[in-house]
Scaffold this motif. Structure first.
Motif, PDB file in Angstrom:
ATOM      1  N   ALA A   1       0.850  -1.196   0.000  1.00  0.00           N
ATOM      2  CA  ALA A   1       0.000   0.000   0.000  1.00  0.00           C
ATOM      3  C   ALA A   1       0.883   1.242   0.000  1.00  0.00           C
ATOM      4  O   ALA A   1       1.789   1.353   0.816  1.00  0.00           O
ATOM      5  CB  ALA A   1      -0.883  -0.001   1.238  1.00  0.00           C
ATOM      6  N   PRO A   2       0.635   2.217  -0.934  1.00  0.00           N
ATOM      7  CA  PRO A   2       1.440   3.431  -0.947  1.00  0.00           C
ATOM      8  C   PRO A   2       1.171   4.252   0.314  1.00  0.00           C
ATOM      9  O   PRO A   2       0.094   4.180   0.887  1.00  0.00           O
ATOM     10  CB  PRO A   2       0.955   4.168  -2.191  1.00  0.00           C
ATOM     11  CG  PRO A   2      -0.366   3.589  -2.515  1.00  0.00           C
ATOM     12  CD  PRO A   2      -0.398   2.190  -1.968  1.00  0.00           C
ATOM     13  N   ARG A   3       2.171   5.033   0.733  1.00  0.00           N
ATOM     14  CA  ARG A   3       1.981   5.873   1.920  1.00  0.00           C
ATOM     15  C   ARG A   3       0.933   6.926   1.631  1.00  0.00           C
ATOM     16  O   ARG A   3       0.988   7.602   0.616  1.00  0.00           O
ATOM     17  CB  ARG A   3       3.303   6.533   2.297  1.00  0.00           C
ATOM     18  CG  ARG A   3       4.056   5.744   3.333  1.00  0.00           C
ATOM     19  CD  ARG A   3       5.415   6.312   3.578  1.00  0.00           C
ATOM     20  NE  ARG A   3       5.375   7.756   3.810  1.00  0.00           N
ATOM     21  CZ  ARG A   3       6.450   8.492   4.032  1.00  0.00           C
ATOM     22  NH1 ARG A   3       7.628   7.937   4.046  1.00  0.00           N
ATOM     23  NH2 ARG A   3       6.357   9.792   4.231  1.00  0.00           N
ATOM     24  N   ARG A   4      -0.054   7.051   2.510  1.00  0.00           N
ATOM     25  CA  ARG A   4      -1.117   8.012   2.257  1.00  0.00           C
ATOM     26  C   ARG A   4      -0.805   9.346   2.893  1.00  0.00           C
ATOM     27  O   ARG A   4      -0.231   9.413   3.971  1.00  0.00           O
ATOM     28  CB  ARG A   4      -2.427   7.479   2.819  1.00  0.00           C
ATOM     29  CG  ARG A   4      -2.969   6.347   1.996  1.00  0.00           C
ATOM     30  CD  ARG A   4      -4.286   5.870   2.521  1.00  0.00           C
ATOM     31  NE  ARG A   4      -5.302   6.926   2.476  1.00  0.00           N
ATOM     32  CZ  ARG A   4      -6.491   6.796   3.042  1.00  0.00           C
ATOM     33  NH1 ARG A   4      -6.778   5.703   3.693  1.00  0.00           N
ATOM     34  NH2 ARG A   4      -7.382   7.758   2.962  1.00  0.00           N
ATOM     35  N   GLY A   5      -1.205  10.421   2.212  1.00  0.00           N
ATOM     36  CA  GLY A   5      -1.049  11.748   2.782  1.00  0.00           C
ATOM     37  C   GLY A   5      -2.208  12.040   3.725  1.00  0.00           C
ATOM     38  O   GLY A   5      -3.077  11.204   3.926  1.00  0.00           O
ATOM     39  N   HIS A   6      -2.176  13.212   4.337  1.00  0.00           N
ATOM     40  CA  HIS A   6      -3.293  13.596   5.192  1.00  0.00           C
ATOM     41  C   HIS A   6      -3.441  15.109   5.171  1.00  0.00           C
ATOM     42  O   HIS A   6      -2.577  15.812   4.656  1.00  0.00           O
ATOM     43  CB  HIS A   6      -3.086  13.077   6.616  1.00  0.00           C
ATOM     44  CG  HIS A   6      -1.895  13.671   7.316  1.00  0.00           C
ATOM     45  ND1 HIS A   6      -0.665  13.058   7.319  1.00  0.00           N
ATOM     46  CD2 HIS A   6      -1.744  14.820   7.998  1.00  0.00           C
ATOM     47  CE1 HIS A   6       0.186  13.814   8.011  1.00  0.00           C
ATOM     48  NE2 HIS A   6      -0.444  14.882   8.417  1.00  0.00           N
ATOM     49  N   ALA A   7      -4.536  15.588   5.726  1.00  0.00           N
ATOM     50  CA  ALA A   7      -4.819  17.025   5.699  1.00  0.00           C
ATOM     51  C   ALA A   7      -3.752  17.796   6.475  1.00  0.00           C
ATOM     52  O   ALA A   7      -3.223  17.328   7.493  1.00  0.00           O
ATOM     53  CB  ALA A   7      -6.200  17.287   6.285  1.00  0.00           C
ATOM     54  N   HIS A   8      -3.422  18.990   5.978  1.00  0.00           N
ATOM     55  CA  HIS A   8      -2.452  19.883   6.622  1.00  0.00           C
ATOM     56  C   HIS A   8      -2.939  20.258   8.027  1.00  0.00           C
ATOM     57  O   HIS A   8      -4.148  20.291   8.280  1.00  0.00           O
ATOM     58  CB  HIS A   8      -2.322  21.139   5.752  1.00  0.00           C
ATOM     59  CG  HIS A   8      -1.241  22.078   6.193  1.00  0.00           C
ATOM     60  ND1 HIS A   8      -1.482  23.122   7.058  1.00  0.00           N
ATOM     61  CD2 HIS A   8       0.069  22.126   5.884  1.00  0.00           C
ATOM     62  CE1 HIS A   8      -0.346  23.784   7.253  1.00  0.00           C
ATOM     63  NE2 HIS A   8       0.607  23.193   6.550  1.00  0.00           N
ATOM     64  N   VAL A   9      -2.001  20.543   8.898  1.00  0.00           N
ATOM     65  CA  VAL A   9      -2.333  20.812  10.308  1.00  0.00           C
ATOM     66  C   VAL A   9      -3.338  21.967  10.438  1.00  0.00           C
ATOM     67  O   VAL A   9      -4.236  21.928  11.293  1.00  0.00           O
ATOM     68  CB  VAL A   9      -1.034  21.048  11.139  1.00  0.00           C
ATOM     69  CG1 VAL A   9      -0.248  22.245  10.627  1.00  0.00           C
ATOM     70  CG2 VAL A   9      -1.334  21.176  12.614  1.00  0.00           C
ATOM     71  N   VAL A  10      -3.250  22.968   9.550  1.00  0.00           N
ATOM     72  CA  VAL A  10      -4.195  24.096   9.629  1.00  0.00           C
ATOM     73  C   VAL A  10      -5.575  23.665   9.108  1.00  0.00           C
ATOM     74  O   VAL A  10      -6.607  24.042   9.661  1.00  0.00           O
ATOM     75  CB  VAL A  10      -3.657  25.331   8.867  1.00  0.00           C
ATOM     76  CG1 VAL A  10      -4.708  26.429   8.789  1.00  0.00           C
ATOM     77  CG2 VAL A  10      -2.395  25.852   9.548  1.00  0.00           C
ATOM     78  N   THR A  11      -5.569  22.843   8.046  1.00  0.00           N
ATOM     79  CA  THR A  11      -6.841  22.314   7.524  1.00  0.00           C
ATOM     80  C   THR A  11      -7.533  21.466   8.590  1.00  0.00           C
ATOM     81  O   THR A  11      -8.757  21.528   8.767  1.00  0.00           O
ATOM     82  CB  THR A  11      -6.575  21.463   6.265  1.00  0.00           C
ATOM     83  OG1 THR A  11      -5.786  22.222   5.365  1.00  0.00           O
ATOM     84  CG2 THR A  11      -7.871  21.056   5.594  1.00  0.00           C
TER      85      THR A  11
END
Ligand code: PHE
Length: 333
Positions: free
Chosen positions: A102-112
């Protein structure tokens, strides 16, 4: 002659039986059926035989031998081709198992993340969410918020002007408060609305300031709304967002668009106070600019920085780090 033909045939079949590769098979083919091959040579000798019968018998034997050897050649060649293809396929096999991980998933920015949590908490308290334009007119950003042209409070908002229309008429909004006016103009009370968004101030970035940052505005307009409703809402929000161990307080302050005005602070469980934002009862001039009768309705408004919240929550030292896009920094949150 016939003895020679059979001997050549047997020799050829024996070499084929012991061949170790398709190359060996081709060598045998050349040695037997090639231009100087054993059977080819014998064929050339057919003409020298004395009688027709002898020629016929030898010719027949030669054809039989050639057919036998050819069949054996084709069979052996087929075997080696299959084996060699196996080897080649194995050697050229590509290892694709890495792609299956499984590719590494990103996530929402700390401010988002902070923005979304704030919306969630206010929606849980019964608010709706609205957004307004980032490019505003002077009227929405200042005038309608009780800051006429020469008002001293304007100098606190280091404004970016947009080269559009008469000079000074178009700005990048310096706060989310202009969305209060837009909401009042588009819906009748009761209004329970939060308005998050990006805002702009022409100032040099440092550890606690950015020229582009985010605020969330709150606006409540209804019959009989008082300062107690404001204080209670701030308190309910503080506990819902930060946790039951937190508290809040209002300190008298000044904003042109609220009267009375206050700063609000939150208290951490350890007892220390942190300044969060501004608030107050919506000024009658602001209600009127939004098309609402101040004799019939009253309301409160508040506004605070989303980036500041994320910074305090995660104990980030420098707000500029949040926008440097260094993956080692952003992936921590
Ligand atoms: N708009 C104010 C600011 O940017 C914050 C504020 C919002 C104050 C609403 C009072 C009411 O500083």
């Amino acid at each position: 002659m016939i003895e020679q033909i059979r001997a050549a045939r047997d020799a050829a079949l024996a070499s084929l039986a012991s061949a170790a590769s398709s190359d060996d098979v081709r060598t045998v083919e050349l040695e037997v059926l090639g231009r100087k091959g054993t059977l080819t040579d014998l064929k050339a000798g057919l003409g020298r035989l004395p009688t027709v019968e002898a020629k016929k018998a030898a010719g027949q034997a030669l054809n039989d031998a050639t057919a036998e050897v050819s069949a054996a050649l084709a069979a052996r060649l087929g075997e080696f081709r299959r084996a060699e293809r196996e080897v080649q396929l194995h050697a050229e096999r590509l290892d694709l198992t890495e792609v299956l991980r499984a590719p590494r998933r990103g996530h929402a920015h700390v401010v988002t993340q902070a923005w979304q949590r704030l919306e969630d908490v206010f929606v849980g308290l019964g608010f709706q969410v609205a957004e307004g334009p980032e490019v505003e007119t002077d009227w929405y950003n200042f005038e309608a918020l009780n800051m006429p042209a020469a008002h001293p409070a304007r100098s606190m908002h280091d404004t970016f002007y947009v080269d559009h229309g008469p000079p000074g008429s178009t700005v990048l909004r310096t706060h989310t408060s202009p969305v209060q006016i837009r909401v009042m103009q588009t819906m009748p009370p009761p209004i329970y609305m939060v308005m998050p968004g990006r805002v702009f101030r022409n100032e040099t970035a440092d550890a606690t300031h950015l020229a582009v940052f985010h605020q969330i505005e709150g606006l409540v307009i209804d019959r009989g709304i008082t300062l107690a409703d404001l204080a209670g809402t701030i308190e309910a929000f503080t506990k819902a967002f930060f946790g039951p161990g937190f508290g809040s307080r209002l300190r008298p302050s000044y904003f042109p668009f609220t009267e009375p005005s206050a700063e609000f602070d939150i208290q951490t469980p350890s007892g220390s106070w942190m300044e969060l934002g501004g608030c107050g009862m919506v000024h009658p001039n602001v209600l009127r600019a939004g098309g609402i009768d101040p004799e019939e309705y009253s309301g409160f408004a508040f506004g605070f920085g989303i980036d500041r919240m994320a910074k305090e929550r995660h104990a980030i030292n420098d707000v500029r780090e949040m926008y440097a896009n260094d993956i080692r920094f952003v992936e921590q949150f």
